[in-house]
Design a protein around this motif. Structure first.
Motif, PDB file in Angstrom:
ATOM      1  N   MET A 248      -9.443   3.707   8.582  1.00  0.00           N
ATOM      2  CA  MET A 248      -9.100   5.072   8.058  1.00  0.00           C
ATOM      3  C   MET A 248      -9.596   6.108   8.670  1.00  0.00           C
ATOM      4  SD  MET A 248      -8.195   5.833   4.091  1.00  0.00           S
ATOM      5  CE  MET A 248      -6.828   7.142   3.588  1.00  0.00           C
TER       6      MET A 248
ATOM      7  N   THR B 258       4.753   9.569   6.519  1.00  0.00           N
ATOM      8  CA  THR B 258       4.795  10.735   5.361  1.00  0.00           C
ATOM      9  C   THR B 258       4.318  11.986   5.932  1.00  0.00           C
ATOM     10  OG1 THR B 258       4.741  11.077   2.975  1.00  0.00           O
ATOM     11  CG2 THR B 258       2.860   9.984   4.038  1.00  0.00           C
TER      12      THR B 258
ATOM     13  N   HIS C 290      10.021  10.390   0.163  1.00  0.00           N
ATOM     14  CA  HIS C 290       9.158  10.517  -1.208  1.00  0.00           C
ATOM     15  C   HIS C 290       7.783  11.029  -0.790  1.00  0.00           C
ATOM     16  CE1 HIS C 290       7.593   9.348  -4.939  1.00  0.00           C
ATOM     17  NE2 HIS C 290       8.644   8.702  -5.374  1.00  0.00           N
ATOM     18  N   ASP C 291       7.184  11.467  -1.858  1.00  0.00           N
ATOM     19  CA  ASP C 291       5.756  12.171  -1.447  1.00  0.00           C
ATOM     20  C   ASP C 291       4.892  11.062  -0.823  1.00  0.00           C
ATOM     21  OD1 ASP C 291       6.570  14.730  -2.065  1.00  0.00           O
ATOM     22  OD2 ASP C 291       5.846  14.511  -3.999  1.00  0.00           O
ATOM     23  N   GLY C 292       5.244   9.961  -0.776  1.00  0.00           N
ATOM     24  CA  GLY C 292       4.268   8.861  -0.214  1.00  0.00           C
ATOM     25  C   GLY C 292       5.123   7.967   0.461  1.00  0.00           C
ATOM     26  N   ALA C 293       4.552   7.030   1.233  1.00  0.00           N
ATOM     27  CA  ALA C 293       5.082   5.823   1.874  1.00  0.00           C
ATOM     28  C   ALA C 293       4.493   4.494   1.422  1.00  0.00           C
ATOM     29  CB  ALA C 293       4.942   5.878   3.179  1.00  0.00           C
ATOM     30  N   ILE C 294       5.419   3.437   1.380  1.00  0.00           N
ATOM     31  CA  ILE C 294       4.800   2.324   0.754  1.00  0.00           C
ATOM     32  C   ILE C 294       4.820   1.250   2.215  1.00  0.00           C
ATOM     33  CG2 ILE C 294       5.546   0.544  -0.679  1.00  0.00           C
ATOM     34  CD1 ILE C 294       5.044   2.639  -2.137  1.00  0.00           C
ATOM     35  N   LEU C 295       3.809   0.643   2.230  1.00  0.00           N
ATOM     36  CA  LEU C 295       3.494  -0.127   3.401  1.00  0.00           C
ATOM     37  C   LEU C 295       2.909  -1.296   3.179  1.00  0.00           C
ATOM     38  CD1 LEU C 295       1.068   2.663   4.742  1.00  0.00           C
ATOM     39  CD2 LEU C 295       3.538   2.493   5.110  1.00  0.00           C
TER      40      LEU C 295
ATOM     41  N   ILE D  13       0.859  -1.196  -0.009  1.00  0.00           N
ATOM     42  CA  ILE D  13       0.144  -0.046  -0.149  1.00  0.00           C
ATOM     43  C   ILE D  13       0.910   1.319  -0.019  1.00  0.00           C
ATOM     44  CG2 ILE D  13      -1.520   1.160   1.637  1.00  0.00           C
ATOM     45  CD1 ILE D  13      -2.744  -1.359   2.374  1.00  0.00           C
ATOM     46  N   ALA D  14       0.566   2.248  -0.741  1.00  0.00           N
ATOM     47  CA  ALA D  14       1.040   3.751  -0.708  1.00  0.00           C
ATOM     48  C   ALA D  14       0.247   4.441   0.046  1.00  0.00           C
ATOM     49  CB  ALA D  14       1.432   4.122  -1.956  1.00  0.00           C
ATOM     50  N   MET D  15       0.677   5.194   0.926  1.00  0.00           N
ATOM     51  CA  MET D  15       0.003   6.180   1.759  1.00  0.00           C
ATOM     52  C   MET D  15       0.846   7.674   1.542  1.00  0.00           C
ATOM     53  SD  MET D  15      -0.693   5.753   5.823  1.00  0.00           S
ATOM     54  CE  MET D  15      -2.208   6.909   6.619  1.00  0.00           C
ATOM     55  N   SER D  16      -0.222   8.586   1.629  1.00  0.00           N
ATOM     56  CA  SER D  16       0.220  10.354   1.174  1.00  0.00           C
ATOM     57  C   SER D  16      -0.834  11.187   1.840  1.00  0.00           C
ATOM     58  CB  SER D  16       0.346  10.420  -0.191  1.00  0.00           C
ATOM     59  OG  SER D  16       1.070  11.495  -0.421  1.00  0.00           O
ATOM     60  N   THR D  17      -0.247  12.271   2.006  1.00  0.00           N
ATOM     61  CA  THR D  17      -0.800  13.353   2.657  1.00  0.00           C
ATOM     62  C   THR D  17      -0.318  14.805   2.071  1.00  0.00           C
ATOM     63  OG1 THR D  17      -1.660  14.400   4.577  1.00  0.00           O
ATOM     64  CG2 THR D  17       0.551  14.072   4.628  1.00  0.00           C
TER      65      THR D  17
ATOM     66  N   ASP E 238       0.393  12.382  -6.051  1.00  0.00           N
ATOM     67  CA  ASP E 238       1.559  11.733  -5.035  1.00  0.00           C
ATOM     68  C   ASP E 238       1.341  10.180  -4.808  1.00  0.00           C
ATOM     69  OD1 ASP E 238       2.531  14.178  -4.537  1.00  0.00           O
ATOM     70  OD2 ASP E 238       1.398  14.384  -2.432  1.00  0.00           O
TER      71      ASP E 238
ATOM     72  N   CYS F 255       4.272   7.113  -6.629  1.00  0.00           N
ATOM     73  CA  CYS F 255       4.887   5.764  -5.693  1.00  0.00           C
ATOM     74  C   CYS F 255       4.403   4.583  -6.362  1.00  0.00           C
ATOM     75  CB  CYS F 255       4.181   5.613  -4.339  1.00  0.00           C
ATOM     76  SG  CYS F 255       4.443   7.307  -3.249  1.00  0.00           S
TER      77      CYS F 255
ATOM     78  N   SER G 285      -5.514  12.994   2.474  1.00  0.00           N
ATOM     79  CA  SER G 285      -4.783  11.956   2.617  1.00  0.00           C
ATOM     80  C   SER G 285      -5.439  10.550   2.097  1.00  0.00           C
ATOM     81  CB  SER G 285      -4.417  11.799   4.164  1.00  0.00           C
ATOM     82  OG  SER G 285      -4.077  12.746   4.722  1.00  0.00           O
ATOM     83  N   GLY G 286      -4.477   9.971   1.467  1.00  0.00           N
ATOM     84  CA  GLY G 286      -4.931   8.697   0.596  1.00  0.00           C
ATOM     85  C   GLY G 286      -4.048   7.490   0.731  1.00  0.00           C
ATOM     86  N   ILE G 287      -4.758   6.347   0.313  1.00  0.00           N
ATOM     87  CA  ILE G 287      -4.033   5.247   0.249  1.00  0.00           C
ATOM     88  C   ILE G 287      -4.676   4.560  -1.385  1.00  0.00           C
ATOM     89  CG2 ILE G 287      -3.595   4.699   2.682  1.00  0.00           C
ATOM     90  CD1 ILE G 287      -6.224   2.766   2.747  1.00  0.00           C
TER      91      ILE G 287
ATOM     92  N   LEU H  47      -9.622   8.045  -0.047  1.00  0.00           N
ATOM     93  CA  LEU H  47      -9.132   9.295   0.347  1.00  0.00           C
ATOM     94  C   LEU H  47      -9.825   9.874   1.600  1.00  0.00           C
ATOM     95  CD1 LEU H  47      -7.255   9.770  -2.236  1.00  0.00           C
ATOM     96  CD2 LEU H  47      -8.575  11.707  -2.752  1.00  0.00           C
TER      97      LEU H  47
END
Lengths: 339, 339
Positions: free
Chosen positions: B54, B128, B41-46, A52-56, A82, A86, A147-149, A93
């Motif tokens: 969420m 992130t 990065h602008d996002g994180a990988i999990l 999973i990617a996560m960003s804000t 964003d 990744c 923020s999103g995944i 979101l």
């Protein structure tokens, strides 16, 4: 627009009590409707399996309405992008507002509708949210956090340590449109240009590119605040490789270039909201470019340079007349509140 | 605190260029250090598999420092708790700042350290983030957004439609401490009281309770903005059942009660940041309470009422002298910017 029984946002709309409920139930929940948001809990329950990617990102752009968009779609596209950078397809979101007391409800509504439409276009669901209100003069109309995944594409493997000398640097479209659209407004140049922000989602095109080119795409980043120069300087710092750009290959629309000259700005430092930089295996660079240019939003895509094993940690540009210059980090703040 | 080469936040720190890098590299990344954030990065990988919760919240509390905490730990605990109320153990958090130009770097640092400590206590990782800066007078020192995801406890099944007549309403501790701590500061009563905010994480205790009682816990919610009255009114509206409270069972600390009287506030409407309401199967209510009271932070927990099949959609309270009154929604804004 539904009938609200108030014209402006008041502090009570952030109380968590009756007025907050009334604001949300008057149309907010309706316009953003989906099964998860409908639960109206403080959080949403989702199913997601895998990488999973996560960003804000918080959006504080001023003015909130601008040629080509508003803060609402910017907030959706920004976080979707964003995640795309990744290697992920955005899926869920969150949406959090900080409203300034006195915000006209008509403006709030217009932003909300843009949010809905941008989410629809990007194929993401807004699953939970938050609304706060601050006193007049303690905010500026509206700040939005999204923020999103999303799930990382199974073939994607984006990491700056995968960048190698010889890799090609590709840009997906012309630079600086977003920043110049905002700047023109602020400087009162709007009557002279028809420049619009390039805000758009990039997740559909990047998914296609990952399908086709997978791990041959070594790195991706959207050059928002600080522009192309800042993204490449960041990457140069992290990889300690050299990044050599060819000025005559870098696409800039004529009007944007004219505005940049007039404002004394270098388009390399100006913010974008709808283009990306990809650093790819040179063997697939032309095919990658070909695929990209087939799509109507990316017909100006170009190979703008390559990664070299010299000038370590630096970005250089070969100018139109053949000289080379170092492209440094943006040292101050060119355009505050550009996103 | 590390040596920063600036004393206050300037617009340039939000540029995305050199100053932003300098701010982040001067200590922000170090203090929050973990493998995912280190990617920058602008996002994180999990990795995450299964049923996920969420949540998002923006924090705009004023003042940002208050007895018992500051906006930083509030922002961590708040989102951790929202996830806990969904039955989930928070795992990954995003962190987004909107800083006002002129914020002293010492204050920013103190908040950052609290964030780190609160994250450590709650067992969550900040993966992130984002930093924006707005002009002086367009924000108020610092606004913080945290969004988070976590795995739902396999035995948890929290949903308002699981609430049944006969269910017991349990509160985990004394009401109104957070709101009164803030209100005392604003009204200049701080010299007279030692009331502190109850900000704390609730995820460890709720995980224990889900281990023990699983789906017998029908509903959970932390009564933040709008207090206990607003949470129960929301639930009453959604379930169309009645919620009957017994005033003499509702724990309020003596000092808090005194301050409420002095300020003319009903503690039922005052914000909390470290307690929760659970609505549970009556068969396990006493055991649930027993387990809760064993923990030092929850010794004042109490069964404060029950769900009834009358007064549909309403919250009622049996007063200390025996009468019954309807507990309505908070109609205005009692304490703006309480969280």
């Amino acid at each position: 627009m539904p009938k609200f029984d108030f014209d402006i946002i008041t502090l009570g709309h952030g109380s968590g009590g009756l007025l907050t409920q009334r604001l949300l139930q008057s149309g907010v929940f309706d316009v953003l409707k989906n099964d998860m948001l409908d639960q109206q809990h403080d959080g949403a329950i989702l199913e997601l399996n895998g990488k999973i990617a996560m960003s804000t990102d918080s959006y504080v752009i001023s003015p909130v309405f601008f040629p080509g968009g508003n803060i609402g779609e910017l907030a959706i596209n920004g976080t979707v992008n964003d995640l795309a950078m990744c290697g992920a397809q955005a899926k869920y979101l969150t949406l959090a507002f900080i409203l300034e007391e006195g915000l006209p409800i008509t403006e709030f509504w217009e932003i909300l509708v843009s949010i809905k439409e941008a989410a629809l276009k990007a194929g993401v669901q807004i699953v939970t949210g938050d609304t706060k209100v601050v006193e007049k003069g303690k905010g500026d109309k509206i700040f939005v956090n999204t923020s999103g995944i999303g799930l990382v594409h199974p073939k994607a493997n984006i990491h700056h340590n995968r960048i190698k000398p010889g890799d090609k640097i590709i840009i997906s479209g012309p630079m600086a449109a977003h920043g110049i659209a905002i700047m023109s407004l602020r400087k009162g140049l709007e009557f002279e240009t028809t420049i619009e922000s390039d805000t758009r989602n990039l997740n559909h095109i990047t998914q296609q590119l990952f399908d086709l080119f997978g791990a041959n795409i070594h790195f991706m980043r959207d050059p928002t605040r600080g522009g192309v120069a800042s993204v490449l300087n960041e990457v140069a710092g992290m990889t300690q490789l050299g990044y050599l750009l060819d000025q005559k290959q870098i696409p800039v629309d004529e009007q944007v270039e004219g505005a940049c000259e007039m404002l004394g700005l270098d388009p390399l430092y100006v913010a974008n909201e709808g283009i990306f930089i990809a650093i790819v295996n040179p063997l697939i660079a032309e095919s990658f470019l070909y695929q990209l240019k087939k799509e109507k939003d990316f017909t100006s895509a170009a190979i703008i340079g390559e990664v070299v094993d010299e000038h370590h940690g630096k970005v250089l540009m070969k100018s139109r007349i053949g000289g080379r210059r170092v492209v440094n980090y943006l040292t101050g703040e060119q355009l505050p509140r550009i996103c």
